[in-house]
Design a protein around this motif. Sequence first.
Motif, mmCIF file in Angstrom:
data_model
loop_
_atom_site.group_PDB
_atom_site.id
_atom_site.type_symbol
_atom_site.label_atom_id
_atom_site.label_comp_id
_atom_site.label_asym_id
_atom_site.label_seq_id
_atom_site.Cartn_x
_atom_site.Cartn_y
_atom_site.Cartn_z
ATOM 1 N N ALA A 281 0.811 -1.224 0.000
ATOM 2 C CA ALA A 281 0.000 0.000 0.000
ATOM 3 C C ALA A 281 0.850 1.284 0.000
ATOM 4 O O ALA A 281 0.523 2.225 -0.723
ATOM 5 C CB ALA A 281 -0.992 -0.018 1.164
ATOM 6 N N MET A 284 1.926 1.838 -3.452
ATOM 7 C CA MET A 284 0.786 2.300 -4.250
ATOM 8 C C MET A 284 0.609 3.808 -4.080
ATOM 9 O O MET A 284 0.383 4.538 -5.047
ATOM 10 C CB MET A 284 -0.500 1.563 -3.842
ATOM 11 C CG MET A 284 -0.460 0.072 -4.155
ATOM 12 S SD MET A 284 -1.808 -0.839 -3.336
ATOM 13 C CE MET A 284 -1.200 -2.541 -3.534
ATOM 14 N N GLY A 302 -0.483 -5.161 -7.853
ATOM 15 C CA GLY A 302 0.027 -5.985 -6.773
ATOM 16 C C GLY A 302 -0.996 -6.134 -5.664
ATOM 17 O O GLY A 302 -1.798 -5.226 -5.417
ATOM 18 N N MET A 303 -0.949 -7.255 -4.982
ATOM 19 C CA MET A 303 -1.900 -7.504 -3.911
ATOM 20 C C MET A 303 -1.210 -7.331 -2.564
ATOM 21 O O MET A 303 -0.268 -8.047 -2.253
ATOM 22 C CB MET A 303 -2.421 -8.932 -4.033
ATOM 23 C CG MET A 303 -3.569 -9.216 -3.097
ATOM 24 S SD MET A 303 -3.907 -10.973 -2.952
ATOM 25 C CE MET A 303 -2.541 -11.488 -1.933
ATOM 26 N N ASP A 304 -1.693 -6.378 -1.776
ATOM 27 C CA ASP A 304 -1.099 -6.179 -0.450
ATOM 28 C C ASP A 304 -1.573 -7.290 0.474
ATOM 29 O O ASP A 304 -2.763 -7.414 0.772
ATOM 30 C CB ASP A 304 -1.500 -4.795 0.089
ATOM 31 C CG ASP A 304 -0.774 -4.444 1.393
ATOM 32 O OD1 ASP A 304 -0.803 -5.265 2.332
ATOM 33 O OD2 ASP A 304 -0.174 -3.354 1.471
ATOM 34 N N ALA A 307 -3.745 -6.445 3.227
ATOM 35 C CA ALA A 307 -4.959 -5.713 2.842
ATOM 36 C C ALA A 307 -4.934 -4.290 3.391
ATOM 37 O O ALA A 307 -5.969 -3.733 3.731
ATOM 38 C CB ALA A 307 -6.220 -6.459 3.300
ATOM 39 N N ALA A 308 -3.743 -3.697 3.448
ATOM 40 C CA ALA A 308 -3.625 -2.341 4.001
ATOM 41 C C ALA A 308 -4.268 -1.339 3.058
ATOM 42 O O ALA A 308 -4.262 -1.524 1.843
ATOM 43 C CB ALA A 308 -2.142 -2.004 4.183
ATOM 44 N N PRO A 309 -4.834 -0.263 3.595
ATOM 45 C CA PRO A 309 -5.456 0.729 2.714
ATOM 46 C C PRO A 309 -4.408 1.653 2.090
ATOM 47 O O PRO A 309 -3.349 1.889 2.664
ATOM 48 C CB PRO A 309 -6.364 1.522 3.654
ATOM 49 C CG PRO A 309 -5.774 1.368 5.001
ATOM 50 C CD PRO A 309 -5.016 0.079 5.024
ATOM 51 N N ILE A 310 -4.746 2.170 0.927
ATOM 52 C CA ILE A 310 -3.884 3.116 0.221
ATOM 53 C C ILE A 310 -4.310 4.515 0.639
ATOM 54 O O ILE A 310 -5.480 4.873 0.546
ATOM 55 C CB ILE A 310 -4.069 3.003 -1.307
ATOM 56 C CG1 ILE A 310 -4.082 1.545 -1.768
ATOM 57 C CG2 ILE A 310 -2.991 3.798 -2.030
ATOM 58 C CD1 ILE A 310 -4.580 1.382 -3.201
ATOM 59 N N SER A 311 -3.352 5.308 1.071
ATOM 60 C CA SER A 311 -3.663 6.641 1.563
ATOM 61 C C SER A 311 -3.453 7.660 0.449
ATOM 62 O O SER A 311 -2.340 7.862 -0.007
ATOM 63 C CB SER A 311 -2.724 6.926 2.734
ATOM 64 O OG SER A 311 -3.140 8.073 3.412
#
Lengths: 394, 389
Positions: A281, A284, A302-304, A307-311
Amino acid sequence: MEHMNTARPRPIRCKAAVSKAAGQPLEMEEVEVAPPRAHEVRIKILCTSLCHTDLTFWRMKDFPAMYPSILGHEAVGVVESVGDHVEEVAVGDTVVPVFLAQCGECADCLSARSNICSALPPNAATGMPRDGTTRFSLAATGEPVHNFIAVSSFAEYTVVDVAHVVKVGAALPPEKACLLSCGVATGVGAAWKVAAVEAGSTVAVFGLGAVGLAVAQGSKMRGAKRIIGVDLNPDKFDIGKRMGITEFVNPNDSGDKTVSEVIKEMTAGGADYCFECVGSAPVMAEAFRSSRMGWGKTIVLGMDGNAAPISISSIDIMRGRSVVGSLLGGIKPKDDIPVLAQKCLDKELELDEFITHQIGFHEINSAFQLLAQGKSLRCIIWMPGAKEMEENAA
Amino acid sequence: MEQSNTARPIRCKAAVSKAAGQPLEMEEVEVAPPRAHEVRIKILCTSLCHTDLTFWRMKGFPAMYPSILGHEAIGVVESVGDHVEEVAVGDTVVPVFLAQCGQCADCLSARSNICSALPSGVTGMPRDGTTRFSLAATGEPVHNFISVSSFVEYTVVDVAHVVKVGAALPPEKACLLSCGVSTGVGAAWKVAAVETGSTVAVFGLGTVGLAVAQGSKMRGAKRIIGVDLNPDKFDIGKRLGITDFVNPNDTGEKTASEVIIEMTGGGADYCFECVGSASLMAEAFRSSRTGWGKTIVLGTEGNATPMSIPSTGIMRGRSVIGSLLGGIKPKDDIPMLAQKYLDKELELDEFITHQMDFDEINRAFDLLTQGKCLRCILWMPGAKEMNVA
């Protein structure tokens, strides 16, 4: 079609590389592979390759990872038997299994805008798509072994739903065909279908693994003028150059500047397209910051694993930037993988460079080591007898 | 064109913002003559946009004090500086916070409306960063606001920020096109390109959200779901195209996105955030369908709180895009929207809920803060009377 079957397929006992605990070497076990049920196909795998998403799930301690399981999802094989209602493929066909379904009938399959089949959505990491069960068990004890993202290719035989099966024909060598079942298709597809990179564009690619290098190649095929590769590993630049990368940025070598600051300087404001091909993330977010205002597009491939959010700064996004994500680079498996296969045969798409290692199935753990250490792109893992068959056929 | 260079400073009234959240104070200000590439405009009327409110409440940077807010307006050119050929004294124009120089890569591209030659800043004239305003009594400079400053009888605007609209459109309708309504209609048309039969969700039924609804309806959307905490918004929403209403206060334990996903069998094709709240942007994202669901961010986040996009959720074919002014290129598109109004294809009347005199401006702030108005038109002294058809 008349159902010609007089002898129904029986369970098959064969070898599988089983994942029993997070991050532990896979263990070769004899497993029993049940016959294909309705809409299913049992495939004798020829070869399979290791994709970083396998590594991500292999390391995952908790849900959605399940144990024991058979990982692997990039592969090519030959249809050994089919269940009821399978007309699309026949015994003997060469096919690639794909983790994304294409039922051909739902709103998404019918639309050019989507490749995420809504009839058989990619919502679960384990379980057959239609009934959630597994076709694998340990031969010795009968204990069920989970499958993985509708494919499970680290086994000599696997059972795959026909919606997840793409007929490719035998013209393309298997070690190339299996690359099209995930990584390379994802990268090329993303440049072509998700970004629709146009001639003269400036592209930035974060992460020069197989997916990132396939993005570079796809962007070059679309006429991009500059393709900036970002990676911590300086060894990636040479192979990157051969795949279309024009300039290299190593975050370790950019001093006080962030990668996005460097890219914005290099491009006088930011790239037209920024692809994230790592699965992190913060990367990203950095890719997003590297995109130009006005029309800069960030594509998340890409797969985090967390599952962290992208800020994302709302000020930045309001200046015309966008972020889009995709699975399999927007590729509709049954429609587009044969197109990519043809491009390989026509030498418009070069796959040789992606294959850095070839090993036998029993050596599979060395493939994991090589990828974890960043020392490989694609390691082709040959099932017993398949490579010899291939060499004899050539 | 010969320049008449006898323009002198003008003394006139301005509603000055001196401290965050405090009532504006009517002051006599001195408005300098237009410099090169600048135009001095006699404002006819101006309207209050929520972005004015957001900056009015802001204590620190980028808000500056004292300043003259306001950016939705219409006026008549009173004088021009050197190198201004596009407009002449007497032309009816709307000032716009976004520039269009016409020559940079962005202005030349259909894909962008963010002029890169003159990127918009919060205060300072675009080319030299200074202000044209000062307090008449003391000479103290007064900051301008997003290249417009319309809460004043006369303002100076860079010609790249000026759009000629002609006098056919009544001023109170024309001034709506300088920000809010253009943003909403533009977003549906240019940013989302809503297609016939689409399902749209609009978060926040203020002027921008209702303009999104109208723009979506004009583009043939089949369902336009309006989300707002204020039940009064549904009636006017319906008149502007809203087909279904979701009030997050009435959804029990379910979130708005869960309700929308149920209503639409998976999520909307387009979700517009028209409030300016990072958490609502995330909720709008969650309301979008997999495969092709697009979230369009139009609201300005006053706290600069980042938007949080689920990294796995986005991989299923969703996208998020933001825009200023709904992708509208001011000089190209605002005249076109004006024509649509004259041709009765675009509704503007419903957006005007109040009209008052300039000196009642603080009441407009109260009405908007309380959610009791859409657009409040503030008439400059003498303008309304002049305008009677």
